[in-house]
Write a protein that holds these residues in place. Structure first.
Motif, PDB file in Angstrom:
ATOM      1  N   GLY A   1       0.867  -1.169   0.000  1.00 21.84           N
ATOM      2  CA  GLY A   1       0.000   0.000   0.000  1.00 21.84           C
ATOM      3  C   GLY A   1       0.906   1.221   0.000  1.00 21.84           C
TER       4      GLY A   1
ATOM      5  N   ASP B   1      -3.988   1.434  -3.281  1.00 22.04           N
ATOM      6  CA  ASP B   1      -4.280   0.038  -2.939  1.00 22.04           C
ATOM      7  C   ASP B   1      -4.579  -0.163  -1.448  1.00 22.04           C
ATOM      8  OD1 ASP B   1      -4.233  -0.552  -5.575  1.00 22.04           O
ATOM      9  OD2 ASP B   1      -2.502  -1.872  -5.499  1.00 22.04           O
TER      10      ASP B   1
ATOM     11  N   SER C   1      -4.804  -0.002  -8.179  1.00 24.40           N
ATOM     12  CA  SER C   1      -4.063  -0.546  -9.318  1.00 24.40           C
ATOM     13  C   SER C   1      -4.905  -1.564 -10.081  1.00 24.40           C
ATOM     14  CB  SER C   1      -2.740  -1.170  -8.859  1.00 24.40           C
ATOM     15  OG  SER C   1      -2.956  -2.310  -8.054  1.00 24.40           O
TER      16      SER C   1
ATOM     17  N   HIS D   1      -5.330  -6.362  -3.296  1.00 23.64           N
ATOM     18  CA  HIS D   1      -5.238  -4.925  -3.572  1.00 23.64           C
ATOM     19  C   HIS D   1      -6.565  -4.204  -3.323  1.00 23.64           C
ATOM     20  CE1 HIS D   1      -1.229  -5.164  -5.555  1.00 23.64           C
ATOM     21  NE2 HIS D   1      -1.622  -6.418  -5.735  1.00 23.64           N
TER      22      HIS D   1
ATOM     23  N   HIS E   1      -5.323  -3.039 -15.413  1.00 26.78           N
ATOM     24  CA  HIS E   1      -4.304  -2.753 -14.407  1.00 26.78           C
ATOM     25  C   HIS E   1      -3.682  -1.386 -14.680  1.00 26.78           C
ATOM     26  CE1 HIS E   1      -0.378  -2.781 -12.408  1.00 26.78           C
ATOM     27  NE2 HIS E   1      -0.899  -3.662 -11.580  1.00 26.78           N
TER      28      HIS E   1
ATOM     29  N   PHE F   1       3.421  -1.660  -9.346  1.00 21.78           N
ATOM     30  CA  PHE F   1       2.450  -2.605  -8.795  1.00 21.78           C
ATOM     31  C   PHE F   1       2.577  -3.925  -9.545  1.00 21.78           C
ATOM     32  CE2 PHE F   1       0.983   1.236  -6.751  1.00 21.78           C
ATOM     33  CZ  PHE F   1       0.720   0.770  -5.472  1.00 21.78           C
ATOM     34  N   ASP F   2       1.498  -4.559  -9.972  1.00 18.98           N
ATOM     35  CA  ASP F   2       1.625  -5.927 -10.483  1.00 18.98           C
ATOM     36  C   ASP F   2       1.937  -6.010 -11.969  1.00 18.98           C
ATOM     37  OD1 ASP F   2       0.942  -6.406  -7.887  1.00 18.98           O
ATOM     38  OD2 ASP F   2      -0.562  -7.927  -8.318  1.00 18.98           O
TER      39      ASP F   2
ATOM     40  N   HIS G   1       5.850  -6.393  -5.675  1.00 14.83           N
ATOM     41  CA  HIS G   1       5.813  -7.382  -4.592  1.00 14.83           C
ATOM     42  C   HIS G   1       7.198  -7.932  -4.259  1.00 14.83           C
ATOM     43  CE1 HIS G   1       1.397  -7.957  -4.226  1.00 14.83           C
ATOM     44  NE2 HIS G   1       1.345  -7.779  -5.545  1.00 14.83           N
TER      45      HIS G   1
END
Length: 271
Positions: free
Chosen positions: A38, A51, A105, A111, A183, A203-204, A251
């Motif tokens: 976050g 997030d 995101s 999330h 995304h 982010f992802d 991550h």
């Protein structure tokens, strides 16, 4: 235009999962304990939160856990006994009421699980394609770990974008579809009063440093081939290079705690 004056990184839990979720083709037996991110950004209007972490009820309640987190290959880990977001904010000395907007995101459960804190309260910025997919009437979203219970609330004040958009002074969302249909990543410009510069939060779109450095496809994606997830990584790398900003993976278990400490030290000094 004024920029962001402070950044606080939050760890809203962890996920114990196969590395192949983050890196396409990684050995199936290799596992990681990845942080759930976050990001708090102090803007002109207050704090913008990027997030929201897990919905802990879906993890703690045995019946709900069986339905939503029943796959033994994926183990969500909560950081404490209470609400992860409330505990993280308390640790940062920031009140929930000080958050004036949320940037999301994407709709994955790690999330979007804290959106219930903001329904009927503050605007939530997301991509139109993401919300349309998440609310579509077929089993795909839940199969892809989007839990409708987290975000199907008519009182959520969605602010939907169709591509890149400025969501606050100094904060721009960047469409990086592939991991999910809508995304988005974020470019954050810091105000000159705190030394300027900035960061790009993938982010992802890129979970790990190796996704970025070696342009490796991510493993988790919705209805696209692996190679379709490389173009967003390349775009983010170019944007980061153009701005002279670091590109932060979403991550990474080494990068995230180190950057958390680095930013805490920076803004304690500038404050």
């Amino acid at each position: 235009m004024s920029g962001v004056r402070r950044i606080v990184l939050l760890t809203l839990g962890w996920e114990d999962l196969p590395k192949s979720v983050s890196v396409h083709g990684a050995p199936p037996e290799e596992r990681l304990r990845e942080p759930v991110p976050g990001v708090l950004l102090q803007c002109d209007g207050g704090w913008l939160l990027l997030d929201t972490g897990f919905n802990p009820a879906l993890i703690r309640d045995p019946m709900l856990k069986r339905r939503f987190h029943g796959d033994p290959k994926f183990r969500p880990i909560l950081p404490g006994p209470g609400e992860p977001l409330e505990e993280a904010l308390a640790g940062a000395g920031i009140l929930m009421e000080e958050i004036y907007a949320v940037g999301l995101s994407h709709l994955h459960n790690d999330h979007a699980g804290g959106l219930r804190h903001f329904a009927g309260r503050v605007p939530v910025h997301a991509q139109r394609a993401e919300v349309a997919y998440g609310l579509s009437d077929h089993p795909g979203p839940e199969h892809h770990a989007m839990f409708r219970i987290d975000y199907d609330d008519p009182s959520i004040d969605w602010r939907l974008a169709d591509g890149d958009a400025e969501i606050a002074p100094g904060v721009r969302s960047i469409l990086t579809a592939g991991h999910t249909p809508g995304h988005q990543s974020f470019i954050v410009d810091l105000d000159d009063s705190v030394g300027g510069g900035g960061l790009v939060f993938a982010f992802d779109a890129a979970d790990l440093t190796e996704n970025i450095e070696h342009e490796l496809a991510i493993g988790g994606r919705v209805d696209v081939p692996p190679e379709a997830t490389v173009e967003p990584i390349r775009r983010l790398k170019q944007l980061a290079a153009d701005h002279g900003y670091p590109l932060i993976p979403g991550h990474d278990p080494v990068v995230w705690p180190a950057l958390t400490r680095e930013l805490a030290d920076r803004f304690t000094t500038t404050g």
